[in-house]
Scaffold this motif. Sequence first.
Motif, mmCIF file in Angstrom:
data_model
loop_
_atom_site.group_PDB
_atom_site.id
_atom_site.type_symbol
_atom_site.label_atom_id
_atom_site.label_comp_id
_atom_site.label_asym_id
_atom_site.label_seq_id
_atom_site.Cartn_x
_atom_site.Cartn_y
_atom_site.Cartn_z
ATOM 1 N N SER A 1 32.731 91.141 92.812
ATOM 2 C CA SER A 1 34.156 91.577 93.681
ATOM 3 C C SER A 1 34.745 90.450 94.240
ATOM 4 O O SER A 1 36.543 90.877 93.831
ATOM 5 C CB SER A 1 33.593 91.928 95.584
ATOM 6 N N LEU A 2 34.632 89.119 94.879
ATOM 7 C CA LEU A 2 35.542 88.558 94.731
ATOM 8 C C LEU A 2 35.777 87.824 93.869
ATOM 9 O O LEU A 2 37.291 87.376 93.778
ATOM 10 C CB LEU A 2 34.842 87.145 95.258
ATOM 11 N N GLU B 1 26.582 91.242 92.030
ATOM 12 C CA GLU B 1 28.374 92.469 92.629
ATOM 13 C C GLU B 1 29.215 91.391 93.568
ATOM 14 O O GLU B 1 30.724 91.644 92.926
ATOM 15 C CB GLU B 1 27.655 93.127 92.692
ATOM 16 N N LEU B 2 28.565 90.505 95.039
ATOM 17 C CA LEU B 2 29.621 90.302 95.453
ATOM 18 C C LEU B 2 30.406 89.132 94.333
ATOM 19 O O LEU B 2 31.593 89.060 94.608
ATOM 20 C CB LEU B 2 28.878 89.459 96.196
ATOM 21 N N MET C 1 40.054 85.010 101.518
ATOM 22 C CA MET C 1 39.426 84.523 100.239
ATOM 23 C C MET C 1 39.019 83.483 100.069
ATOM 24 O O MET C 1 37.056 84.004 99.475
ATOM 25 C CB MET C 1 40.082 85.155 98.994
ATOM 26 N N TYR D 1 30.064 83.548 101.003
ATOM 27 C CA TYR D 1 28.917 83.557 100.224
ATOM 28 C C TYR D 1 27.709 82.662 98.685
ATOM 29 O O TYR D 1 26.625 83.070 98.698
ATOM 30 C CB TYR D 1 29.541 85.224 99.663
ATOM 31 N N PRO E 1 32.678 95.468 89.700
ATOM 32 C CA PRO E 1 32.132 96.301 90.915
ATOM 33 C C PRO E 1 32.020 97.808 90.830
ATOM 34 O O PRO E 1 33.263 98.515 91.036
ATOM 35 C CB PRO E 1 32.204 95.898 91.864
ATOM 36 N N ALA F 1 35.640 83.329 102.445
ATOM 37 C CA ALA F 1 34.443 84.393 102.198
ATOM 38 C C ALA F 1 33.027 83.805 100.775
ATOM 39 O O ALA F 1 32.493 84.179 101.022
ATOM 40 C CB ALA F 1 35.255 85.837 101.601
ATOM 41 N N LEU G 1 31.165 88.472 108.671
ATOM 42 C CA LEU G 1 32.575 87.634 108.259
ATOM 43 C C LEU G 1 33.700 88.169 107.984
ATOM 44 O O LEU G 1 35.275 87.925 108.714
ATOM 45 C CB LEU G 1 32.639 88.036 107.094
ATOM 46 N N HIS H 1 24.483 83.040 98.458
ATOM 47 C CA HIS H 1 23.511 83.701 97.089
ATOM 48 C C HIS H 1 24.067 82.347 96.165
ATOM 49 O O HIS H 1 24.785 82.674 94.729
ATOM 50 C CB HIS H 1 24.247 84.844 97.294
ATOM 51 N N ALA I 1 38.852 90.550 93.363
ATOM 52 C CA ALA I 1 40.215 90.292 94.307
ATOM 53 C C ALA I 1 40.613 88.946 94.599
ATOM 54 O O ALA I 1 41.533 88.895 94.094
ATOM 55 C CB ALA I 1 39.168 90.351 95.807
ATOM 56 N N LYS J 1 22.996 93.257 93.281
ATOM 57 C CA LYS J 1 23.794 93.094 94.574
ATOM 58 C C LYS J 1 24.151 91.818 94.576
ATOM 59 O O LYS J 1 25.473 91.882 94.952
ATOM 60 C CB LYS J 1 22.893 93.599 95.658
ATOM 61 N N GLU J 2 23.612 90.619 95.513
ATOM 62 C CA GLU J 2 24.530 89.859 94.759
ATOM 63 C C GLU J 2 25.511 89.329 94.174
ATOM 64 O O GLU J 2 26.647 88.731 94.883
ATOM 65 C CB GLU J 2 23.902 88.748 95.491
ATOM 66 N N HIS K 1 35.527 99.780 96.147
ATOM 67 C CA HIS K 1 33.261 100.292 96.457
ATOM 68 C C HIS K 1 33.306 98.155 96.463
ATOM 69 O O HIS K 1 32.731 97.723 95.483
ATOM 70 C CB HIS K 1 32.871 100.790 95.433
ATOM 71 N N LEU K 2 34.408 97.573 96.249
ATOM 72 C CA LEU K 2 34.274 95.964 96.969
ATOM 73 C C LEU K 2 33.596 95.728 97.167
ATOM 74 O O LEU K 2 34.272 95.351 97.871
ATOM 75 C CB LEU K 2 35.238 94.997 95.535
ATOM 76 N N GLY K 3 32.101 95.372 97.206
ATOM 77 C CA GLY K 3 31.260 95.022 98.668
ATOM 78 C C GLY K 3 31.756 94.221 99.378
ATOM 79 O O GLY K 3 30.754 92.478 98.770
ATOM 80 N N ILE L 1 45.241 88.968 104.301
ATOM 81 C CA ILE L 1 44.184 89.477 103.254
ATOM 82 C C ILE L 1 43.493 90.259 103.711
ATOM 83 O O ILE L 1 42.166 90.749 103.419
ATOM 84 C CB ILE L 1 43.580 87.558 102.748
ATOM 85 N N LEU M 1 41.125 92.897 102.103
ATOM 86 C CA LEU M 1 39.733 93.409 101.441
ATOM 87 C C LEU M 1 38.783 94.600 102.104
ATOM 88 O O LEU M 1 38.465 95.182 101.210
ATOM 89 C CB LEU M 1 39.263 92.131 102.033
ATOM 90 N N LEU N 1 25.256 95.317 99.755
ATOM 91 C CA LEU N 1 25.225 93.752 98.884
ATOM 92 C C LEU N 1 25.407 93.032 98.125
ATOM 93 O O LEU N 1 25.522 91.962 98.049
ATOM 94 C CB LEU N 1 27.042 94.659 98.321
ATOM 95 N N MET O 1 44.492 89.195 93.146
ATOM 96 C CA MET O 1 46.090 88.540 93.714
ATOM 97 C C MET O 1 46.344 87.489 93.997
ATOM 98 O O MET O 1 47.782 87.427 93.139
ATOM 99 C CB MET O 1 45.425 88.075 95.005
#
Lengths: 318, 246, 553
Positions: free
Chosen positions: B178-179, B174-175, B61, B68, B149, B64, C251, B72, B182, B171-172, C237-239, C225, C229, C245, B186
């Motif tokens: 999301s992270l 929102e990304l 994670m 990103y 999100p 990721a 990735l 962004h 997550a 939208k970014e 819907h977590l993009g 992981i 994800l 998105l 976790m």
Amino acid sequence: MAGQVDALYIYLLLVSGFMTALIFLSVLVLAIKYRRSAGHHAKPIEGSTLLEITWSIIPLMVMMTFFVWGAVIYFQERTPPADATEVYVVAKQWMWKIEHMEGQREINELHVPVGQNIKLIMTSQDVIHSFYVPAFRLKQDVLPGRYTTLWFKATKPGRYHLFCAEYCGTQHSGMGGDIVVMEPQEYAQWMAGGPTAPLQDTGKQLFSTLGCATCHRFDVQGRGPNLLGVYSKPVLLEDGRTVIADENYVRESILNPTAKIVNGFKPVMPTFQGIVSEEQLNALVAYVKSLAQPPPGTAGLQSQPVASPAQPQNMQVQ
Amino acid sequence: MRFQPGNGGIPVQNSEAVTVEHEAHNPALLHHFADAQQQKNAASLGMWLFLVTEIMFFGGMFCAYLVYRLNHFNAFAAGSQQLSILLGATNTAVLIISSVTVVLAVKAAEAGKRKVLVGYLVVTVLLGMTFLVIKGFEYREKFEKHLVPGPTFQFTDTFDDNGKQIPVNPKETELFFSLYFAMTGMHALHMIIGCGLFSVLAILAWKGHYTPGYYTPVENAGLYWHLVDIIWIYLFPLLYLISRHS
Amino acid sequence: MATIGIPANQAPVSAPKLNYLNNGHTLKSWLLTTDHKRIAILYLISVTFFFFIGGFFAMLIRLELLTPQGDLMQADTYNKVFTMHGMIMVFFFLIPVVPAVLGNFLVPLMIGAKDLAFPRINLLSWYLYIVGGVLMSHVMLTGGVDTGWTFYTPFSTDYTNTKIVEAGLAVFIAGFSSIFTGLNFIVTIHRMRAPGLTWDRLPLFIWANYATSLIMILGTPVVAITIVLVAVERLFHLGIFDPRLGGDPLLFQHLFWFYSHPAVYIMILPSMGVVSELIACSARKRIFGYKFVALSSVAIAVFGFLVWAHHMFVAGISLYAAMIFSFLSFSVGVPSAVKVFNWTATLYKGSISYATPMLYAFGFIGLFTMGGLTGLMLATIGIDVHVTDTYFVVAHFHYVMVGGVLMGYLGGLHFWWPKMTGRMYPEAWAKLSALLVFVGFNLTFFPQFILGYLGMPRRYWQYPPEFQTLNVMSTAGASILAAGYLLPMIYFVWSLRYGKIVTEPNPWAAAGLEWKTSSPPPTFNFDETPVVTWEAYNYDEIPAWERRHPGAK
């Protein structure tokens, strides 16, 4: 190019064949010669560092020849010539949609003239696909959300398989077609047969109907950068970065305008995500590319960054 | 009832020739180990290896996030500015203090001070639950501000770059969220597991299972807690402190 | 030069001795066992079960591919069949098989320990495997998944309507089985070696399992992981991988292959360890270049983590990234080649027996060489662009997985069968099976190299008619291969009741501590802890079986 790939393959086959035969024969001979028999005992041998080094270094050197030759071919495959004719490809489940610059549209077939460099600019509407032409020994994955490219020069007329090579669902194996390579005269005839307008004209029309021309003017300084001559040139951005205005940049500027703001301009452009389809995007990109040469009748005014962010000079209020 | 390695309850008998006899030893010593030191070393190494797997797990994670955020930045900064530094910093302090109580618990176990040990274990659990409660408030706030999100996500704010308002692609952002969910989700899951672990430890400590001769579970659980704490110490600046100079 | 335990020329014992197999007959004594040997047998049964399920799917694939048209089943069904074949074989057979069956049984024995470091976690590992297996079976019975075992996004997150989350959960749980096994092995090997057993005296099988365990604990969490994800993207819907998105499907590929490439080394390394043991015993000498073979296992584990993007050469990565990964991929080839050369050199001046285990070892050397060399072809980007995602890759990985891993496993199973069960398998039938496997295997997969270079893509339900002949050859080979696998299934089970009883601890006169205790071993392995004062593979000190049994057949 296909010939070069085959030559490399034959080289690899020969080396591999030699190594395989060497190992097979060694094992066979040693297994027979030293098979268990009464009275003969195994001789304990610890090893030999010299031998270890030798049979590490030599294979490594040979592998380096594989690497270099492969990398050279790959570099050529990934570097399209500047004069390549461009063709747009949109992949979707489960077909290939092809658009020529002249406006010709095809489904699952790509007609090209022999002996000409062709560059495919590809994107996907949904999942990842892969454009694979075994006869050309070429393949490139096609992704949603960005462009990938593939270039080739066909050397022999004929019909060659086109396959989708990245699993994409139910009809993955049915998403095939042909590359039809034709003699130049035949190709010209085939081209003339279609009624559709050249891609960049469609783009020009969209540029007007979608309102792009309102801000991106060619005669006076508009609210957006003047797009004349912008394609493939460096662009200075607000945050100090400089990027090259390539297809991906133009596409991103339409779909996500705030990602890269040109220096001296305000972030006022709305996004067109969801408003333009992939085909329309391709047309707009083609149009912007065509502005490398200023259209006749414009003053050829280049984009000027404005003096103060607040009120640009000489701006017509819209 | 202890679930001892053996043979599912069958009396341990090696072969007809040899009967297993051994001197009296700490009941915690398991029979396949030569001595208590070997068992302790094994347990310790095992826990460290497990922690390595946890680092690799979260690492995906973080990877990721890295990619990103580089691509962004503005949208991520705008998202980060929606998070409460006060709550995040409070939670960081809570966790750091809880790590101190863990260390003190281990020291108490080593010294054989049962009541002190239980006390510190319980305080650790309470601090952990405090963390989770504060997190809960933060999550609720996200729901209320439509920052979860999915279909309900709405973001019209900008990235405040020292007064300059830079609009971002929602939208970014929102990304980013999301992270955010997550990674903190976790982490919270691991906190819950940690609280459970320490509750069990507290009960067992109360019953006198841990002596200066054997307190390995306290030590190893402590290592787990410290790792979860360290992960938060990375999460906090990465999520909460993007471009927050003011 | 100590020999411990039972004297070398003991007379056959007819009365049953108490050993790990008969020490407790209840179901509870098996299902709640913490004895590593019983857990190995539990794994043996479950892993074999999943192997035949995966094999059943393989049979369906090959039957469908007899004809160019899709006529045996619908396209969707076929897509599910190859996906399930891949998922079952990779996650429920190849990854666990050698470590969980042979490794679990042998690691404590080989190092002179009474059990693994964490016997209860070992049992937990098996239960996790079973839970994962049950979940995956449920997925299979209720429609299956159709993404390919690689479940690339965005197809797996946004487009398929099959049970991705459940299948992902099954793999996630099975992954923890793998992690705990690896953790157990590392701690055991570090902390529980018998006195005198230094690292440079360890059998190569131990080195191999050690290196494998390193990969298991470092790599598996990353796929875990990744699965989380993907599941989170599907459910909430977590993009994260969604381009709409701003996410990046590439990735996913990086995260996925970061585990899945080292995973293939999890599969092959233990098998290579087995081959070292088989060759040493069958040639009656120490493996040539022991140190280099031991370190090459670790080198493969390390380098294996640096090459993952060679699965992504045409995926859209940058030109320069591709070149770097190509270069690094060749580096993994060197330690593998070193092993093959050392095994071959071991045969020189050996005293080689042709018993079944050795035949499998020979088969391994040949087929792994071919599989490995074709791997080098794939690392050569110019070639890879043409053959990636075609049957060439399918042939390559089956050569190393089936021709490599499975051959090593079968060889080891035959070799250690008398130790594990106290029975001998029928040698003639075993040799026949080995031959069938070798011939069937080559006939199945060699044509696929040609198919791939000719351009037949993989995961194709239907194909152009010009590919039919080679496909028919491949299916014919598969039927021979199937026979080659069914035979051992039958005769191994037969041997449990009717096989020759093995009464001595060391029927192969092999080196290694596992051969110094009875066959089968007692529950706690050794009557007294061995003290090791000799080097590994001290075959010059072990009299051959024939000399110990003069006049025997």
